[in-house]
Write a protein that holds these residues in place. Structure first.
Motif, short mmCIF file in Angstrom:
data_model
loop_
_atom_site.label_atom_id
_atom_site.label_comp_id
_atom_site.label_asym_id
_atom_site.label_seq_id
_atom_site.Cartn_x
_atom_site.Cartn_y
_atom_site.Cartn_z
N ALA A 1 -12.26 0.36 -14.81
CA ALA A 1 -11.04 1.47 -14.65
C ALA A 1 -10.32 1.42 -16.04
N VAL A 2 -9.92 2.51 -16.08
CA VAL A 2 -8.84 2.94 -17.20
C VAL A 2 -7.74 1.97 -17.45
N LYS A 3 -7.38 1.20 -18.41
CA LYS A 3 -6.47 0.44 -18.82
C LYS A 3 -5.38 1.13 -18.72
N GLY A 4 -4.12 0.74 -18.17
CA GLY A 4 -2.83 1.18 -18.04
C GLY A 4 -2.56 2.32 -17.07
N SER A 5 -3.71 2.76 -16.31
CA SER A 5 -3.62 3.87 -15.33
C SER A 5 -3.14 3.49 -13.90
N ARG A 6 -3.27 1.89 -13.80
CA ARG A 6 -2.82 1.31 -12.50
C ARG A 6 -1.40 1.35 -12.08
N PHE A 7 -1.13 1.86 -10.85
CA PHE A 7 0.29 1.80 -10.35
C PHE A 7 0.32 1.79 -8.85
N THR A 8 1.46 1.31 -8.47
CA THR A 8 1.77 1.11 -6.88
C THR A 8 2.07 2.46 -6.19
N TYR A 9 1.16 2.83 -5.60
CA TYR A 9 1.45 4.32 -4.56
C TYR A 9 2.22 4.00 -3.44
N ALA A 10 2.15 2.81 -2.97
CA ALA A 10 2.66 2.62 -1.57
C ALA A 10 2.65 1.15 -1.14
N ILE A 11 3.58 0.99 -0.10
CA ILE A 11 3.72 -0.52 0.08
C ILE A 11 3.48 -0.37 1.76
N GLY A 12 2.39 -1.00 2.16
CA GLY A 12 1.86 -0.77 3.43
C GLY A 12 3.01 -1.73 4.52
N THR A 13 2.81 -1.24 5.84
CA THR A 13 3.33 -2.34 6.90
C THR A 13 2.24 -2.43 8.23
N LEU A 14 2.40 -3.44 8.57
CA LEU A 14 1.31 -4.02 9.60
C LEU A 14 2.09 -3.80 10.94
N ALA A 15 1.39 -3.38 12.11
CA ALA A 15 1.87 -3.19 13.34
C ALA A 15 1.07 -3.61 14.36
N LEU A 16 1.58 -4.30 15.41
CA LEU A 16 0.71 -4.67 16.59
C LEU A 16 0.96 -3.81 17.54
N TRP A 17 -0.21 -2.93 17.86
CA TRP A 17 -0.04 -1.68 18.84
C TRP A 17 -1.12 -1.80 19.85
N SER A 18 -0.59 -1.21 21.09
CA SER A 18 -1.39 -0.88 22.14
C SER A 18 -1.38 0.50 22.65
N ALA A 19 -2.51 1.14 22.81
CA ALA A 19 -2.44 2.80 23.38
C ALA A 19 -1.51 2.82 24.61
N LYS A 20 -1.30 1.74 25.49
CA LYS A 20 -0.64 1.66 26.56
C LYS A 20 0.87 1.70 26.57
N GLN A 21 1.60 2.58 27.11
CA GLN A 21 3.23 2.47 26.94
C GLN A 21 3.51 1.22 27.66
#
Length: 255
Positions: free
Chosen positions: A97-117
């Motif tokens: 990869a090109v040195k110096g081009s790396r950056f943080t574009y997002a910080i993710g969030t984890l969720a526990l999910w069910s399709a059921k209400q």
């Protein structure tokens, strides 16, 4: 007077054609490897990116670990949007990869999910009640969201209790599909997959506290195949801009 006007028209048309052709020559495609959790945001960003820059974004979606292997084996990607910060850093260290081009574009969030209400409560206590048969997660060896899921289970001392219930997807999209189709009653997914404009869009979910797992810091990097690409540089710049930031936030990410 008539003669002058007759000569002036073709000159203007020629100028306009030259300008158009110059713009077309500058437009290009950028081949992007995108972590599966970021599918919806990058699709939303792509349309504005193409309209604003003239460049076309061509994306492939999958697990970060799988993309690492493909890149090492010569895949034609020019930009990599990973689901972690370690894989882009490793590619940079390995001169992929090109040195110096790396950056943080997002910080993710984890969720526990069910399709059921109503199936998942706001504190995630459903995990301890044992009233489910299958718990979907992404492959923890290839997908950072899957690794985060295993860290949550360990912190909650539920690793052993859930061992026989886990259904593992190759990436976070497949884990989501297991839950969406009802093959698993619940699962750990990226919040971005179920979140839009400030709320969970369907089913029921517990937004996992960040303290229960390592930060899901998502980095992007220009790969060697994109080092001379104007479109690759334009995409990286665009992802750092306000229009992309607004879209990214709307899917529940932090910046």
């Amino acid at each position: 007077m008539t003669f002058a006007a007759t000569r002036f028209v073709p000159v203007c048309l020629a100028s306009l054609l030259a300008i158009f052709n110059f713009g077309a020559a500058q437009a290009d495609e950028v081949q992007v490897a995108v972590a599966a959790n970021f599918t919806a945001p990058i699709q939303a960003i792509a349309a504005d990116f193409e309209k604003d820059t003239g460049h076309k974004l061509v994306a492939a979606y999958g697990a970060t670990g799988q993309f690492y292997t493909q890149i090492k084996n010569g895949a034609p990607f020019q930009v990599f949007l990973a689901a972690d910060d370690t894989t882009p850093a490793k590619l940079e260290q390995e001169s992929e990869a090109v040195k110096g081009s790396r950056f943080t574009y997002a910080i993710g969030t984890l969720a526990l999910w069910s399709a059921k209400q109503g199936f998942v409560d706001a504190q995630g206590e459903v995990l301890k009640h044992n009233a489910y048969q299958h718990l979907a997660i992404a492959n923890p060896k290839a997908a950072p969201y899957g690794l985060a899921a295993t860290q949550v289970l360990e912190k909650l001392q539920l690793t052993e209790a859930t061992k026989t219930k886990i259904v593992e997807g190759q990436n976070i999209t497949q884990a989501y599909q297991f839950v969406y189709t009802g093959n698993a009653e619940l699962g750990f997914v990226a919040l971005s997959q179920i979140y839009k404009d400030g709320q969970v869009s369907s089913g029921s979910a517990w937004i996992v506290p960040a303290a229960l797992h390592d930060p899901i810091k998502q980095d992007a990097v220009i790969l060697n195949k994109g080092k001379d690409s104007a479109a690759a540089r334009a995409l990286v710049d665009y992802l750092k801009g306000p229009k992309a930031a607004a879209v990214i936030r709307s899917f529940g990410y932090q910046l």
